[in-house]
Scaffold this motif. Structure first.
Motif, PDB file in Angstrom:
ATOM      1  N   ASN A 141      27.504  50.822  34.125  1.00 17.36           N
ATOM      2  CA  ASN A 141      27.415  51.567  35.299  1.00 17.36           C
ATOM      3  C   ASN A 141      29.073  52.082  35.502  1.00 17.36           C
ATOM      4  O   ASN A 141      30.020  51.366  35.765  1.00 17.36           O
ATOM      5  CB  ASN A 141      27.273  50.868  36.717  1.00 17.36           C
ATOM      6  N   ARG A 142      29.468  53.145  35.108  1.00 18.42           N
ATOM      7  CA  ARG A 142      30.730  53.491  34.795  1.00 18.42           C
ATOM      8  C   ARG A 142      31.600  53.696  36.049  1.00 18.42           C
ATOM      9  O   ARG A 142      32.717  53.353  36.268  1.00 18.42           O
ATOM     10  CB  ARG A 142      30.852  54.744  33.935  1.00 18.42           C
ATOM     11  N   TYR A 143      30.715  54.040  37.163  1.00 22.72           N
ATOM     12  CA  TYR A 143      31.460  54.321  38.599  1.00 22.72           C
ATOM     13  C   TYR A 143      31.983  52.825  39.032  1.00 22.72           C
ATOM     14  O   TYR A 143      32.852  52.546  39.409  1.00 22.72           O
ATOM     15  CB  TYR A 143      30.672  54.944  39.522  1.00 22.72           C
ATOM     16  N   LEU A 144      30.870  51.811  38.730  1.00 22.49           N
ATOM     17  CA  LEU A 144      31.419  50.536  39.133  1.00 22.49           C
ATOM     18  C   LEU A 144      32.484  49.884  38.452  1.00 22.49           C
ATOM     19  O   LEU A 144      33.504  49.238  38.924  1.00 22.49           O
ATOM     20  CB  LEU A 144      29.971  49.540  38.821  1.00 22.49           C
ATOM     21  N   TYR A 145      32.491  50.215  37.161  1.00 20.72           N
ATOM     22  CA  TYR A 145      33.645  49.811  36.176  1.00 20.72           C
ATOM     23  C   TYR A 145      34.910  50.452  36.725  1.00 20.72           C
ATOM     24  O   TYR A 145      35.956  49.730  36.802  1.00 20.72           O
ATOM     25  CB  TYR A 145      33.164  50.187  34.845  1.00 20.72           C
ATOM     26  N   GLN A 146      34.992  51.549  37.028  1.00 25.75           N
ATOM     27  CA  GLN A 146      36.129  52.400  37.502  1.00 25.75           C
ATOM     28  C   GLN A 146      36.789  51.731  38.667  1.00 25.75           C
ATOM     29  O   GLN A 146      37.809  51.476  38.761  1.00 25.75           O
ATOM     30  CB  GLN A 146      35.730  53.601  37.617  1.00 25.75           C
ATOM     31  N   ALA A 147      35.790  51.373  39.342  1.00 29.42           N
ATOM     32  CA  ALA A 147      36.270  50.781  40.933  1.00 29.42           C
ATOM     33  C   ALA A 147      36.928  49.512  40.700  1.00 29.42           C
ATOM     34  O   ALA A 147      37.547  49.022  41.417  1.00 29.42           O
ATOM     35  CB  ALA A 147      34.970  50.809  41.914  1.00 29.42           C
ATOM     36  N   GLN A 148      36.469  48.682  39.454  1.00 33.94           N
ATOM     37  CA  GLN A 148      37.006  47.454  39.201  1.00 33.94           C
ATOM     38  C   GLN A 148      38.242  47.431  38.507  1.00 33.94           C
ATOM     39  O   GLN A 148      39.041  46.248  38.678  1.00 33.94           O
ATOM     40  CB  GLN A 148      35.958  46.602  38.468  1.00 33.94           C
ATOM     41  N   LEU A 149      38.741  48.652  37.967  1.00 34.04           N
ATOM     42  CA  LEU A 149      39.996  48.478  37.151  1.00 34.04           C
ATOM     43  C   LEU A 149      41.126  48.245  37.940  1.00 34.04           C
ATOM     44  O   LEU A 149      41.889  47.162  37.856  1.00 34.04           O
ATOM     45  CB  LEU A 149      40.042  49.852  36.467  1.00 34.04           C
ATOM     46  N   THR A 150      41.406  48.806  38.932  1.00 28.34           N
ATOM     47  CA  THR A 150      42.553  48.750  39.952  1.00 28.34           C
ATOM     48  C   THR A 150      42.437  47.466  40.551  1.00 28.34           C
ATOM     49  O   THR A 150      43.591  46.539  40.647  1.00 28.34           O
ATOM     50  CB  THR A 150      42.680  49.854  41.026  1.00 28.34           C
ATOM     51  N   LEU A 151      41.501  46.933  41.013  1.00 26.32           N
ATOM     52  CA  LEU A 151      41.136  45.659  41.645  1.00 26.32           C
ATOM     53  C   LEU A 151      41.426  44.640  40.590  1.00 26.32           C
ATOM     54  O   LEU A 151      42.324  43.552  41.095  1.00 26.32           O
ATOM     55  CB  LEU A 151      39.722  45.514  42.179  1.00 26.32           C
ATOM     56  N   ARG A 152      41.109  44.564  39.373  1.00 31.29           N
ATOM     57  CA  ARG A 152      41.547  43.480  38.451  1.00 31.29           C
ATOM     58  C   ARG A 152      42.969  43.623  38.172  1.00 31.29           C
ATOM     59  O   ARG A 152      43.648  42.345  37.808  1.00 31.29           O
ATOM     60  CB  ARG A 152      40.508  43.912  37.168  1.00 31.29           C
ATOM     61  N   THR A 153      43.726  44.543  37.989  1.00 31.22           N
ATOM     62  CA  THR A 153      44.995  44.818  37.823  1.00 31.22           C
ATOM     63  C   THR A 153      45.881  43.882  38.911  1.00 31.22           C
ATOM     64  O   THR A 153      46.641  43.025  38.773  1.00 31.22           O
ATOM     65  CB  THR A 153      45.581  46.048  38.220  1.00 31.22           C
ATOM     66  N   GLN A 154      45.348  44.066  40.138  1.00 35.09           N
ATOM     67  CA  GLN A 154      45.879  43.277  41.326  1.00 35.09           C
ATOM     68  C   GLN A 154      45.572  41.823  41.222  1.00 35.09           C
ATOM     69  O   GLN A 154      46.635  40.855  41.783  1.00 35.09           O
ATOM     70  CB  GLN A 154      45.328  43.988  42.839  1.00 35.09           C
ATOM     71  N   LEU A 155      44.374  41.365  40.769  1.00 37.07           N
ATOM     72  CA  LEU A 155      43.883  40.105  40.771  1.00 37.07           C
ATOM     73  C   LEU A 155      44.820  39.229  39.530  1.00 37.07           C
ATOM     74  O   LEU A 155      45.062  38.085  39.923  1.00 37.07           O
ATOM     75  CB  LEU A 155      42.457  39.971  40.921  1.00 37.07           C
ATOM     76  N   THR A 156      44.859  40.093  38.591  1.00 43.59           N
ATOM     77  CA  THR A 156      45.681  39.392  37.491  1.00 43.59           C
ATOM     78  C   THR A 156      47.263  39.183  37.874  1.00 43.59           C
ATOM     79  O   THR A 156      47.883  38.166  37.559  1.00 43.59           O
ATOM     80  CB  THR A 156      45.698  40.508  36.361  1.00 43.59           C
ATOM     81  N   ARG A 157      47.825  39.783  38.662  1.00 47.79           N
ATOM     82  CA  ARG A 157      48.980  39.732  39.044  1.00 47.79           C
ATOM     83  C   ARG A 157      49.203  38.650  40.241  1.00 47.79           C
ATOM     84  O   ARG A 157      50.019  37.651  40.043  1.00 47.79           O
ATOM     85  CB  ARG A 157      49.438  41.243  40.010  1.00 47.79           C
ATOM     86  N   ILE A 158      47.937  38.504  40.790  1.00 50.71           N
ATOM     87  CA  ILE A 158      48.039  37.464  41.805  1.00 50.71           C
ATOM     88  C   ILE A 158      47.737  36.086  40.910  1.00 50.71           C
ATOM     89  O   ILE A 158      48.657  34.951  41.362  1.00 50.71           O
ATOM     90  CB  ILE A 158      46.955  37.510  42.913  1.00 50.71           C
ATOM     91  N   ARG A 159      46.949  36.039  39.897  1.00 49.61           N
ATOM     92  CA  ARG A 159      47.156  34.917  39.063  1.00 49.61           C
ATOM     93  C   ARG A 159      48.237  34.304  38.570  1.00 49.61           C
ATOM     94  O   ARG A 159      48.527  33.249  38.219  1.00 49.61           O
ATOM     95  CB  ARG A 159      45.817  35.070  38.009  1.00 49.61           C
ATOM     96  N   LYS A 160      49.160  35.425  38.015  1.00 48.28           N
ATOM     97  CA  LYS A 160      50.192  35.303  37.301  1.00 48.28           C
ATOM     98  C   LYS A 160      51.308  34.387  38.242  1.00 48.28           C
ATOM     99  O   LYS A 160      51.824  33.627  37.977  1.00 48.28           O
ATOM    100  CB  LYS A 160      51.119  36.428  36.801  1.00 48.28           C
ATOM    101  N   LEU A 161      51.040  34.813  39.773  1.00 49.03           N
ATOM    102  CA  LEU A 161      52.542  34.258  40.427  1.00 49.03           C
ATOM    103  C   LEU A 161      51.579  32.938  41.175  1.00 49.03           C
ATOM    104  O   LEU A 161      52.518  32.067  41.692  1.00 49.03           O
ATOM    105  CB  LEU A 161      52.206  35.179  41.683  1.00 49.03           C
ATOM    106  N   SER A 162      50.379  32.673  41.095  1.00 48.50           N
ATOM    107  CA  SER A 162      49.841  31.379  41.507  1.00 48.50           C
ATOM    108  C   SER A 162      49.979  30.165  40.526  1.00 48.50           C
ATOM    109  O   SER A 162      50.145  30.367  39.271  1.00 48.50           O
ATOM    110  CB  SER A 162      48.165  31.466  41.705  1.00 48.50           C
TER     111      SER A 162
END
Length: 225
Positions: A141-162
């Protein structure tokens, strides 16, 4: 590659790795001199960072690296639960069972290694990315995938700081194994439930990390809404 693309990649990497810490000012002149480009490509790069949610305007200061607060984390997880559970359910109905069973076995092995304190964290997160990729492909589902891209960027950043918690990593590996098994079983409800449990535990781990990191200014701890 265009100068603006190079500037964007460099600044984005600095933000993701924590070299540019949350709340720090992105100074055009300084970045222009550091990267050896004019200020125009820097402005274009900053514009893209603003769109990504990695930077934000600060009155009287210019543009700063977007702060990370627990309030923002809660908002991200509200969306993440919805998207990840939907993706897991779709993958259970459309995915290759063999592929997900193999991933489940690899996560079980990773959990045992991490529990023994011998795991390679980079390799573990690469395996997590592989599971995400498999779920994305199976959900188709490409719409679902696109919605997750920005979200994953933010979550990766949080993981780096944790702070890395070996016990939590081993637990998370077990949870990922369970998600992969449920998808392989082609039971959408079980896949969704396993994903929901993992995300609840992940949020709790971030709350614990945030409490210890607040003193360093990396997290802004706020009450749960």
């Amino acid at each position: 590659m265009r100068a603006s693309d190079l500037a964007y990649q460099s600044l984005r990497s600095d933000i993701m790795e924590g070299t540019l810490s949350p709340g720090s000012v992105i100074v055009e002149v300084e970045q222009s001199e550091r990267l050896g480009v004019s200020r125009t490509p820097i402005r274009e790069a900053i514009s893209r960072l603003l769109s990504d949610g990695l930077a934000e305007p600060a009155p009287g200061r210019g543009v700063i690296v977007a702060p990370i607060s627990l309030e923002n984390v809660y908002s991200l997880f509200e969306l993440r639960v919805s998207l990840d559970c939907t993706a897991a359910a779709l993958a259970a109905g459309r995915g290759d069972a063999t592929r997900f069973m193999r991933l489940a076995e690899r996560f079980k092995q990773a959990a045992a290694i991490l529990a023994a304190g011998q795991g390679n964290i980079a390799e573990y997160y690469a395996l997590v990315d592989e599971l995400d990729t498999a779920i994305d492909a199976a959900a188709a589902n490409r719409y679902l995938y696109q919605a997750q891209l920005t979200l994953r960027t933010q979550l990766t950043r949080i993981r780096k700081l944790s702070k890395t918690n070996p016990v939590r990593l081993a637990q998370a590996a077990d949870e990922h194994a369970q998600i992969a098994r449920c998808i392989a079983s082609q039971d959408a409800q079980l896949a969704e439930a396993a994903t929901r449990l993992h995300l609840a535990n992940a949020l709790f781990a971030i709350e614990e990390a945030a409490a210890s990191q607040e003193q360093h200014g990396l997290f802004e701890v706020a009450a749960h809404p």
